[in-house]
Design a protein around this motif. Structure first.
Motif, short mmCIF file in Angstrom:
data_model
loop_
_atom_site.label_atom_id
_atom_site.label_comp_id
_atom_site.label_asym_id
_atom_site.label_seq_id
_atom_site.Cartn_x
_atom_site.Cartn_y
_atom_site.Cartn_z
N ILE A 64 26.33 22.77 35.98
CA ILE A 64 25.67 21.47 35.85
C ILE A 64 24.17 21.67 35.71
CG2 ILE A 64 25.12 19.32 37.06
CD1 ILE A 64 28.00 19.50 38.24
N GLN A 70 28.04 16.40 40.20
CA GLN A 70 29.36 17.02 40.13
C GLN A 70 30.45 15.98 40.41
OE1 GLN A 70 30.15 19.99 43.19
NE2 GLN A 70 31.17 21.29 41.67
N SER A 96 31.08 23.57 37.79
CA SER A 96 30.38 24.17 38.92
C SER A 96 28.96 23.60 38.99
CB SER A 96 30.32 25.69 38.76
OG SER A 96 29.47 26.03 37.69
N ARG A 97 28.36 23.72 40.14
CA ARG A 97 27.01 23.19 40.30
C ARG A 97 26.00 23.98 39.47
NH1 ARG A 97 26.01 22.88 46.40
NH2 ARG A 97 24.03 22.02 45.73
N THR A 113 22.84 18.10 42.33
CA THR A 113 24.00 18.67 41.64
C THR A 113 25.32 18.29 42.31
OG1 THR A 113 23.63 20.75 42.81
CG2 THR A 113 22.78 20.58 40.56
N THR A 153 35.87 19.03 35.77
CA THR A 153 35.38 19.79 36.91
C THR A 153 34.39 20.83 36.42
OG1 THR A 153 37.53 19.52 37.99
CG2 THR A 153 36.07 21.23 38.85
#
Length: 180
Positions: A137, A121, A133-134, A117, A131
């Protein structure tokens, strides 16, 4: 005190509404039609709200909607489409192709041999200027039908016979060390 009234019945009578109620499977929609029928039968908004266990404002909204749009406006429910996705479908397909067919190193994103991730990212930010967030994702990858697993390494140059011999030697060491 404001009295709720049906100003435009759109051709519906209380008897027609009672018959129509019986055909509706969805309880909430049936409740809406029942609200209109009761108002047509000269119940007050307060009485209808008590009978159907609805807030008085909800009864008022149903009557207003029926007066303005008729039965179609009353029983059709418009749901929000939700927040737009961060990536378009084409971008998701491109990302999926990259993950399945390549490595981060081959794509020019560092020396990593596996996708995780953090790397994804970075790729999403560099390639699509988005952008995420993990955890977002991770959810997106799950929605794309991909699952996250830790890589397992196999040594390509390992000799199977030497590995077997090593395991046998280890067993022998374990047995002899207990005897001492």
């Amino acid at each position: 005190m404001k009295v709720l009234r049906i100003t435009n019945d759109h051709g519906w009578t209380p008897a027609d509404l009672r018959q129509y109620e019986k055909t509706i499977q969805n309880v909430k929609m049936r409740q809406r039609v029942m609200t209109i029928r009761l108002i047509m039968e000269r119940y007050t908004g307060k009485e209808v709200s008590q009978l159907l266990n609805l807030h008085r404002e909800t009864v008022s909204i149903y009557v207003k909607t029926f007066n303005q749009y008729g039965m179609d406006g009353l029983v059709t429910r418009q749901y929000s489409t939700g927040k737009p996705a961060y990536l378009t479908q084409e971008e998701k397909e491109e990302l999926r192709r990259m993950i399945l067919e390549s490595t981060p190193e081959k794509e020019g994103f560092g020396i990593d041999a596996n996708w995780d991730t953090r790397v994804i990212q970075h790729v999403i930010y560099e390639k699509f200027s988005v952008t995420m967030s993990r955890s977002g994702i991770y959810r997106m990858l799950t929605g794309m039908g991909l699952s996250y697993t830790r890589p397992t390494y196999t040594l390509a140059k390992a000799d199977q016979n030497e590995q077997k011999q090593f395991l046998q030697n280890m067993e022998m060491v374990k047995k002899t060390s207990r005897a001492i």
